[in-house]
Design a protein around this motif. Structure first.
Motif, PDB file in Angstrom:
ATOM      1  N   THR A 176    -160.926 -46.021 -27.276  1.00 22.28           N
ATOM      2  CA  THR A 176    -159.504 -46.285 -27.395  1.00 22.28           C
ATOM      3  C   THR A 176    -159.049 -45.651 -28.702  1.00 22.28           C
ATOM      4  O   THR A 176    -159.783 -45.687 -29.695  1.00 22.28           O
ATOM      5  CB  THR A 176    -159.207 -47.791 -27.390  1.00 22.28           C
ATOM      6  OG1 THR A 176    -159.832 -48.390 -26.244  1.00 22.28           O
ATOM      7  CG2 THR A 176    -157.718 -48.070 -27.327  1.00 22.28           C
ATOM      8  N   ILE A 177    -157.852 -45.073 -28.686  1.00 17.19           N
ATOM      9  CA  ILE A 177    -157.408 -44.279 -29.817  1.00 17.19           C
ATOM     10  C   ILE A 177    -156.094 -44.816 -30.374  1.00 17.19           C
ATOM     11  O   ILE A 177    -155.176 -45.145 -29.617  1.00 17.19           O
ATOM     12  CB  ILE A 177    -157.200 -42.804 -29.394  1.00 17.19           C
ATOM     13  CG1 ILE A 177    -158.455 -42.262 -28.712  1.00 17.19           C
ATOM     14  CG2 ILE A 177    -156.811 -41.938 -30.584  1.00 17.19           C
ATOM     15  CD1 ILE A 177    -158.264 -41.897 -27.284  1.00 17.19           C
ATOM     16  N   GLY A 197    -160.068 -44.093 -22.606  1.00 20.13           N
ATOM     17  CA  GLY A 197    -160.701 -44.139 -21.303  1.00 20.13           C
ATOM     18  C   GLY A 197    -162.202 -44.148 -21.396  1.00 20.13           C
ATOM     19  O   GLY A 197    -162.785 -44.219 -22.486  1.00 20.13           O
ATOM     20  N   ILE A 198    -162.817 -44.054 -20.255  1.00 16.52           N
ATOM     21  CA  ILE A 198    -164.268 -44.153 -20.118  1.00 16.52           C
ATOM     22  C   ILE A 198    -164.942 -42.887 -20.615  1.00 16.52           C
ATOM     23  O   ILE A 198    -164.468 -41.773 -20.384  1.00 16.52           O
ATOM     24  CB  ILE A 198    -164.629 -44.426 -18.652  1.00 16.52           C
ATOM     25  CG1 ILE A 198    -164.105 -45.806 -18.235  1.00 16.52           C
ATOM     26  CG2 ILE A 198    -166.130 -44.330 -18.417  1.00 16.52           C
ATOM     27  CD1 ILE A 198    -164.239 -46.097 -16.755  1.00 16.52           C
ATOM     28  N   LYS A 213    -161.029 -36.715 -27.827  1.00 17.33           N
ATOM     29  CA  LYS A 213    -160.295 -35.450 -27.701  1.00 17.33           C
ATOM     30  C   LYS A 213    -159.763 -35.260 -26.279  1.00 17.33           C
ATOM     31  O   LYS A 213    -158.594 -34.918 -26.081  1.00 17.33           O
ATOM     32  CB  LYS A 213    -161.216 -34.295 -28.083  1.00 17.33           C
ATOM     33  CG  LYS A 213    -160.546 -32.961 -28.054  1.00 17.33           C
ATOM     34  CD  LYS A 213    -161.501 -31.872 -28.522  1.00 17.33           C
ATOM     35  CE  LYS A 213    -160.797 -30.526 -28.505  1.00 17.33           C
ATOM     36  NZ  LYS A 213    -161.646 -29.466 -29.021  1.00 17.33           N
ATOM     37  N   ARG A 214    -160.627 -35.508 -25.282  1.00 20.04           N
ATOM     38  CA  ARG A 214    -160.233 -35.327 -23.871  1.00 20.04           C
ATOM     39  C   ARG A 214    -159.148 -36.314 -23.463  1.00 20.04           C
ATOM     40  O   ARG A 214    -158.145 -35.945 -22.861  1.00 20.04           O
ATOM     41  CB  ARG A 214    -161.466 -35.469 -22.966  1.00 20.04           C
ATOM     42  CG  ARG A 214    -161.135 -35.363 -21.470  1.00 20.04           C
ATOM     43  CD  ARG A 214    -162.360 -35.526 -20.602  1.00 20.04           C
ATOM     44  NE  ARG A 214    -163.134 -36.714 -20.882  1.00 20.04           N
ATOM     45  CZ  ARG A 214    -162.807 -37.953 -20.480  1.00 20.04           C
ATOM     46  NH1 ARG A 214    -161.695 -38.168 -19.790  1.00 20.04           N
ATOM     47  NH2 ARG A 214    -163.595 -38.974 -20.766  1.00 20.04           N
ATOM     48  N   GLU A 215    -159.352 -37.598 -23.767  1.00 24.70           N
ATOM     49  CA  GLU A 215    -158.385 -38.623 -23.367  1.00 24.70           C
ATOM     50  C   GLU A 215    -157.033 -38.418 -24.046  1.00 24.70           C
ATOM     51  O   GLU A 215    -155.994 -38.627 -23.428  1.00 24.70           O
ATOM     52  CB  GLU A 215    -158.933 -40.024 -23.647  1.00 24.70           C
ATOM     53  CG  GLU A 215    -160.060 -40.444 -22.715  1.00 24.70           C
ATOM     54  CD  GLU A 215    -159.602 -40.702 -21.288  1.00 24.70           C
ATOM     55  OE1 GLU A 215    -158.397 -40.885 -21.038  1.00 24.70           O
ATOM     56  OE2 GLU A 215    -160.480 -40.729 -20.400  1.00 24.70           O
ATOM     57  N   LEU A 216    -157.037 -38.016 -25.318  1.00 21.04           N
ATOM     58  CA  LEU A 216    -155.775 -37.719 -26.001  1.00 21.04           C
ATOM     59  C   LEU A 216    -155.002 -36.633 -25.269  1.00 21.04           C
ATOM     60  O   LEU A 216    -153.807 -36.763 -25.027  1.00 21.04           O
ATOM     61  CB  LEU A 216    -156.037 -37.258 -27.434  1.00 21.04           C
ATOM     62  CG  LEU A 216    -156.071 -38.323 -28.504  1.00 21.04           C
ATOM     63  CD1 LEU A 216    -156.531 -37.735 -29.825  1.00 21.04           C
ATOM     64  CD2 LEU A 216    -154.732 -39.006 -28.649  1.00 21.04           C
ATOM     65  N   LEU A 225    -150.862 -39.731 -12.836  1.00 18.01           N
ATOM     66  CA  LEU A 225    -151.282 -40.790 -11.921  1.00 18.01           C
ATOM     67  C   LEU A 225    -151.579 -42.071 -12.692  1.00 18.01           C
ATOM     68  O   LEU A 225    -151.423 -43.169 -12.176  1.00 18.01           O
ATOM     69  CB  LEU A 225    -152.513 -40.363 -11.130  1.00 18.01           C
ATOM     70  CG  LEU A 225    -152.308 -39.248 -10.120  1.00 18.01           C
ATOM     71  CD1 LEU A 225    -153.644 -38.860  -9.482  1.00 18.01           C
ATOM     72  CD2 LEU A 225    -151.319 -39.666  -9.047  1.00 18.01           C
ATOM     73  N   GLU A 226    -152.002 -41.938 -13.935  1.00 23.01           N
ATOM     74  CA  GLU A 226    -152.368 -43.088 -14.755  1.00 23.01           C
ATOM     75  C   GLU A 226    -151.283 -43.450 -15.770  1.00 23.01           C
ATOM     76  O   GLU A 226    -151.093 -44.617 -16.083  1.00 23.01           O
ATOM     77  CB  GLU A 226    -153.684 -42.784 -15.487  1.00 23.01           C
ATOM     78  CG  GLU A 226    -154.274 -43.958 -16.195  1.00 23.01           C
ATOM     79  CD  GLU A 226    -155.618 -43.648 -16.835  1.00 23.01           C
ATOM     80  OE1 GLU A 226    -156.094 -44.504 -17.604  1.00 23.01           O
ATOM     81  OE2 GLU A 226    -156.193 -42.579 -16.591  1.00 23.01           O
TER      82      GLU A 226
END
Length: 151
Positions: free
Chosen positions: A24-25, A50-51, A63-66, A114-115
């Motif tokens: 979580t960021i 995220g996971i 980095k990816r989730e951001l 979607l999220e």
């Protein structure tokens, strides 16, 4: 054949009987605002995250989730704020979340529509605290209080 079946049972047990790890960021823009995302499923504001995908480490997940949830670029992870592992912290699944504060830059805009329905930056005094998703109210309060938490 018996060894293969035992291996499969072990893998299934690990997947379904152990918590999922995520990140979580707390994204901090250059002007000091904190970026939140509005979830499609509940309509609540929350922190992006995220996971951890197979083969990723926490910085790669951050980095990816951001990028996916906010459209922002990670400049630097400033600090570890906490690790949250309460079985009821996420209503969907038992998950362990590693919370980090991150310096970010870029233009706000969810790639994963979607999220995520909305991305917005808030000054601390304007944060919509009180009904955030999961345990994000606690996570933000811990961050604002300068704590490092193992919960």
């Amino acid at each position: 054949m018996l060894r293969s079946w035992q291996f499969i049972q072990t893998v299934i047990g690990v997947i379904f009987r152990h918590p999922v790890t995520g990140a979580t960021i707390i994204p901090i823009l250059p002007d000091g605002r904190i970026v939140l995302v509005r979830r499609q499923d509940t309509g609540q504001w929350g922190l992006p995250g995220g996971i951890v995908d197979w083969g990723e480490n926490i910085p790669t997940t951050v980095k990816r989730e951001l990028a996916e949830e906010t459209g922002l670029e990670l400049l630097k992870i400033r600090r570890l704020v906490g690790v949250y592992s309460s079985p009821d912290r996420d209503p969907r699944i038992h998950s362990i979340s590693v919370l980090v504060e991150a310096e970010v830059q870029g233009d706000l805009g969810a790639k994963d529509t979607l999220e995520i329905s909305q991305v917005q930056a808030f000054f601390q005094e304007d944060l919509p605290l009180g009904n955030l998703s999961h345990d994000h109210d606690r996570q933000i309060q811990d961050y604002l209080n300068g704590l490092t938490v193992l919960a």
